[in-house]
Structures are given as structure tokens and as C-alpha cells.
Design a protein around this motif. Structure first.
Motif, PDB file in Angstrom:
ATOM      1  N   LYS A 108       1.066  -1.285  -0.020  1.00 52.38           N
ATOM      2  CA  LYS A 108      -0.030  -0.057  -0.104  1.00 52.38           C
ATOM      3  C   LYS A 108       0.803   1.286  -0.032  1.00 52.38           C
ATOM      4  O   LYS A 108       1.930   1.314   0.547  1.00 52.38           O
ATOM      5  CB  LYS A 108      -0.747  -0.022   1.068  1.00 52.38           C
ATOM      6  N   PHE A 109       0.125   2.425  -0.343  1.00 49.78           N
ATOM      7  CA  PHE A 109       0.944   3.638  -0.353  1.00 49.78           C
ATOM      8  C   PHE A 109      -0.128   4.643  -0.047  1.00 49.78           C
ATOM      9  O   PHE A 109      -1.321   4.264   0.313  1.00 49.78           O
ATOM     10  CB  PHE A 109       1.426   4.013  -1.839  1.00 49.78           C
ATOM     11  N   GLN A 137      -7.516   8.002  -4.924  1.00 50.56           N
ATOM     12  CA  GLN A 137      -8.033   7.256  -3.679  1.00 50.56           C
ATOM     13  C   GLN A 137      -9.011   6.346  -3.961  1.00 50.56           C
ATOM     14  O   GLN A 137      -8.776   5.042  -3.242  1.00 50.56           O
ATOM     15  CB  GLN A 137      -8.667   8.479  -2.783  1.00 50.56           C
ATOM     16  N   GLU A 138      -9.848   6.544  -4.769  1.00 46.14           N
ATOM     17  CA  GLU A 138     -10.982   5.588  -5.032  1.00 46.14           C
ATOM     18  C   GLU A 138     -10.425   4.178  -5.583  1.00 46.14           C
ATOM     19  O   GLU A 138     -10.821   2.910  -5.438  1.00 46.14           O
ATOM     20  CB  GLU A 138     -12.049   6.139  -5.880  1.00 46.14           C
ATOM     21  N   VAL A 142      -6.785   3.879  -1.116  1.00 48.07           N
ATOM     22  CA  VAL A 142      -5.735   4.169  -0.193  1.00 48.07           C
ATOM     23  C   VAL A 142      -5.931   5.494   0.888  1.00 48.07           C
ATOM     24  O   VAL A 142      -6.974   6.220   0.386  1.00 48.07           O
ATOM     25  CB  VAL A 142      -4.521   4.613  -0.860  1.00 48.07           C
ATOM     26  N   PRO A 143      -5.192   5.976   1.999  1.00 50.24           N
ATOM     27  CA  PRO A 143      -5.554   7.100   2.688  1.00 50.24           C
ATOM     28  C   PRO A 143      -4.939   8.193   2.088  1.00 50.24           C
ATOM     29  O   PRO A 143      -3.908   8.085   1.112  1.00 50.24           O
ATOM     30  CB  PRO A 143      -4.839   6.554   3.962  1.00 50.24           C
ATOM     31  N   LEU A 144      -5.438   9.224   2.456  1.00 52.60           N
ATOM     32  CA  LEU A 144      -5.037  10.635   1.902  1.00 52.60           C
ATOM     33  C   LEU A 144      -4.789  11.740   2.968  1.00 52.60           C
ATOM     34  O   LEU A 144      -5.549  11.819   3.931  1.00 52.60           O
ATOM     35  CB  LEU A 144      -6.216  11.201   0.926  1.00 52.60           C
ATOM     36  N   ASP A 183     -13.376   8.482   6.457  1.00 46.65           N
ATOM     37  CA  ASP A 183     -12.467   7.388   7.119  1.00 46.65           C
ATOM     38  C   ASP A 183     -11.080   7.184   6.602  1.00 46.65           C
ATOM     39  O   ASP A 183     -10.357   6.446   7.322  1.00 46.65           O
ATOM     40  CB  ASP A 183     -13.309   6.096   7.295  1.00 46.65           C
ATOM     41  N   LYS A 184     -11.063   7.833   5.420  1.00 46.88           N
ATOM     42  CA  LYS A 184      -9.545   7.560   4.971  1.00 46.88           C
ATOM     43  C   LYS A 184      -8.838   8.697   4.499  1.00 46.88           C
ATOM     44  O   LYS A 184      -8.059   8.853   3.574  1.00 46.88           O
ATOM     45  CB  LYS A 184      -9.771   6.735   3.564  1.00 46.88           C
ATOM     46  N   THR A 185      -9.523   9.913   5.073  1.00 45.82           N
ATOM     47  CA  THR A 185      -8.934  11.164   4.735  1.00 45.82           C
ATOM     48  C   THR A 185      -8.708  12.132   6.121  1.00 45.82           C
ATOM     49  O   THR A 185      -9.403  12.369   6.752  1.00 45.82           O
ATOM     50  CB  THR A 185      -9.740  12.139   3.775  1.00 45.82           C
TER      51      THR A 185
END
Length: 423
Positions: A108-109, A137-138, A142-144, A183-185
Motif C-alpha cells: 500500500k501507499f 484514492q478510489e 488508499v489513505p489521503l 474514514d480515509k482522509t
């Protein structure tokens, strides 16, 4: 991380002319100012805008070619890449292939991008990096990390801290309204967050210790009369490139790869960042660069928050959008109807068509417009009508979404926390 040594040598080249406009001789032997790009200024004399091929060579980055796009599709498992990528809006990179290597290996990145709040409302040009970042991201799940560089605007603009904060909050709402995954930003303001995070401060100290004042002056053109805030800011922008700055998000891992979508003008910050990374035993951040979104008056002029007629803002009404495009959007029409019908319009300078390359998702429809305009069957006024309808939908839809962004939602995005991230 495995890095091709030939590409590494090229992509880590530094432009030593930051802050120094280049002067060369034109065909007649007269002095002429070439395209000039740094993090704060963009100058070009061409109505077609900056010569990006020359800029790639000058900055030492790599062009995104068809083979890289084909590989991207295979690795991302998508039938087609984002319009901004396949149309060359995102046109160059540093180590994008390394990120694709990671994905192929099941690693992952994370994504990192930012916004410097210079006005209460963002304009369409500000949306471009975020549109592409959201898609990334979609696609990769991955997180941002989104950095709001309110400190930069305080150092460079005649603005109070209170005004900078006010603009930052409004810009954050604009960003959230683009439907990033909550939840990912993680979104943070430098002036609020930096002093509260041990991970950020320790990473900042590690970078600062390895970079001299002369190096900063050489890379960014600062002088004795510049405030110390300007000297310190490049480090603040470098820190989020490393996962060590966010232990609460990455569970203390310091080796999570980072991909940074940004405008090509931001590249000097990350050349410095990539230069220092190996000495810290950190991974070099990868970058993907976008071209500049042109001002209404033409690609040789600059959008400015102080000139509301230079851009379409996200607060504009339908009437304002219509008036701005009809009155100010530079036309590629010929001087007379007869000449236009014989020679066709010039898509490379027509702003209405240029804007459609960013916001018309249908390739066939865009190509039809291009052919009809280039052949002289269509005039710029007709393209403007199409653009007005499209941008009105984009802007009014954004305004509706922004109205639903509460203070609690903003605080949720800005609360330091572990994001949904599968290592």
C-alpha cells in the motif's frame, strides 16, 4: 525500494534558476524572457501557455507517455484512466513507476496533496489536483493526507492570521464537498496542527538539520530581506511526504510510500524533499504533475483571487458564470467569419475549449467539438454556450454539497486518528 538509477539521476536534477527569470535571444537576436515557473510565479508570453516539454527538461522530471498509461491501467485494473490523465493534463512524474511496482507487489501507499488558502472561495483551477486525487484514492483504496498551508499565505501575503484562518476553513469545506472518504482522509492546517504533533515536529527537525541556508537560497531564490518564515516553509511542505510524520495514521511505520499529485509549480519543494530522503533512510516521495489551469483571459495570463473576472469561482452564480465566460474567455476564432470558415478555429488558445478538456468527460463529444471548431463549422460562442451549461452544473452542485458541511464534519476530517488502512 528499487529505483532505476538512470531515472533517479534524471528525476533528482535540480533547477538552479529558481527565482531567476531566464533571458535568451530570440530569432532576431533580441532579448526575450522565456517561460518562468516557480512555486509563487508563472510567466509565459505565449497564448498557448507554458511550453511543458521544455519545462520537463528544465525541471528534470519525466513525461507520462502512452506506455506508462497502459501500465497504469493494468496495475490499477481499470478499463480507462481518468480524463485528466489520458488527456495529458497530468503530464509528468517522478517515480510513478515505483508506486506501480509497490501496487503490483501488494504493498500500500498513501496520497498527499495540499491547498494554500489565498481566498475565501476556491476557483475551478484549484479543483483539478483534488479531482484527480479523489479518483486515485478510489481506484487504489488508499489513505489521503491534505495539508492546508495557511502559514505560507501568512508569510507571502498581506493577510492577518485571523483572515488566513477564516479562508482556510472555507477552503476545507470546499475540499470536503468533493466527497472524499471521511474514514480515509485527514486534513490539517499547518498553524493549528504542527505544534501538536510530535511525529510532525521530529520529522521536521530531521529534515531541517540536513539542509543549509545556502541550499535553500539556491533552490528558492530567497534573499536577506525575506522573512525567516519563508525560509522555514519549504520544510513544512516536505514533512507530510514521510509517514513518520503521522504515527497515529500509520501505526508508527516510517516506510509507507507516498504519491503526491500537484501542480508542476510545486515541484521545487519536493526536489529538496527527495534529495534529503535517502540521508534520513526514508523513501523518496513520488509525484505526478498537472499543467496550469488557464485564466479566462488566456493561458498567458494568471488567475488571481484579487481579479474575480480572471476565473470561475465556486461561489459564482449562473449569471456570473455566463457573464464571465461570454465577456472574458479568450476566443480562438479568426478575424472574420469567412476566414474562420476557411481556416477553422484555434483550439490551442480558445479558453472555452480548453476548459472543456478539463470538465467534459465524454471523449467522443469533446473530439466532435474539436473537429467542428477546427474545421470552421463551429464558432467559439457556441462552445461557450456548452461550457456555461456544464460549469453551471459543476459549480451549483458543489454549492449544494458545501451547504451540508457542518462544523462537526470539518472537525471529523481534521481530528488526528488512525485511518482505514490495510497494511
Amino acid at each position: 525500494m528499487k529505483t532505476d538509477s538512470t531515472m533517479e539521476s534524471k528525476t533528482d536534477a535540480l533547477d538552479t534558476s529558481i527565482g531567476k527569470p531566464l533571458v535568451a535571444a530570440d530569432q532576431n537576436g533580441q532579448n526575450a524572457v522565456e517561460d518562468f515557473v516557480d512555486p509563487w510565479n508563472v510567466h509565459t508570453s505565449s497564448m498557448k501557455g507554458v511550453d511543458y516539454d521544455k519545462l520537463i527538461n528544465k525541471f528534470g522530471c519525466s513525461a507520462i507517455d502512452d506506455s506508462l498509461i497502459e501500465r497504469f491501467k493494468r496495475v490499477a485494473k481499470v478499463e480507462e484512466v481518468h480524463p485528466l490523465l489520458r488527456r495529458g493534463v497530468f503530464f509528468s512524474h517522478r517515480d510513478l513507476h515505483v508506486i506501480l511496482d509497490c501496487v503490483e507487489k501488494g504493498q500500500k501507499f498513501y496520497l498527499y496533496t495540499g491547498r494554500g488558502p489565498s481566498s475565501d472561495a476556491m476557483h475551478l483551477g484549484h479543483l483539478i489536483p483534488f479531482l484527480f486525487t479523489k479518483w486515485l484514492q478510489e481506484v487504489f483504496d488508499v489513505p489521503l493526507i491534505i495539508q492546508i498551508t495557511d502559514d505560507e499565505k501568512y508569510y507571502w501575503k498581506s493577510l492577518s492570521l485571523e483572515k488566513v484562518k477564516e479562508m482556510a476553513v472555507e477552503n476545507i469545506k470546499d475540499i470536503i464537498a468533493m466527497d472524499f472518504h471521511p474514514d480515509k482522509t485527514f486534513i490539517f492546517r499547518n498553524l493549528e496542527y504542527m505544534g501538536q504533533s510530535v511525529g510532525f515536529q521530529e520529522t521536521l527537525a530531521r529534515i531541517q538539520k540536513l539542509v543549509t541556508v545556502s541550499k535553500i537560497r539556491g533552490q528558492f531564490g530567497f534573499s536577506d530581506s525575506d522573512c525567516m518564515g519563508k525560509y522555514s516553509f519549504p520544510f513544512n511542505q516536505a514533512v507530510p511526504s514521510f509517514s513518520s510524520a503521522f504515527p497515529q495514521i500509520f501505526k508508527g511505520k516510517t516506510n509507507v510510500p507516498c504519491l503526491i499529485p500537484c501542480g508542476i509549480d510545486q515541484d521545487p519543494y519536493f526536489r529538496m524533499t527527495r534529495d534529503v530522503a535517502p540521508r534520513l533512510k526514508f523513501l523518496k516521495p513520488a509525484l505526478v504533475h498537472s499543467k496550469f489551469f488557464p485564466a479566462l483571459q488566456g493561458a498567458n495570463s494568471k488567475m488571481s483571487a484579487s481579479d474575480p473576472n480572471s476565473a470561475i469561482f465556486l461561489t459564482d452564480t449562473h449569471e456570473e458564470i455566463k457573464e464571465k465566460i461570454n465577456k472574458y474567455a479568450y476566443s480562438g476564432d479568426r478575424d472574420t467569419v469567412k476566414e474562420h470558415q476557411e481556416k477553422g478555429g484555434d483550439c490551442s488558445v480558445d479558453i472555452a475549449f480548453q476548459y472543456l478538456t478539463y470538465f467534459e468527460e465524454n471523449d467522443e463529444e469533446l473530439e466532435k467539438i474539436r473537429q467542428n471548431y477546427s474545421s470552421g463549422e463551429m464558432f467559439s460562442g457556441q462552445i461557450k454556450e456548452i461550457l456555461i451549461k456544464k460549469l453551471t452544473r459543476v459549480v451549483l452542485d458543489h454549492q449544494t454539497k458545501k451547504k451540508s458541511i457542518t462544523e462537526d464534519i470539518v472537525r471529523g476530517f481534521m481530528t488526528p486518528r488512525q485511518l482505514v488502512f490495510d497494511f
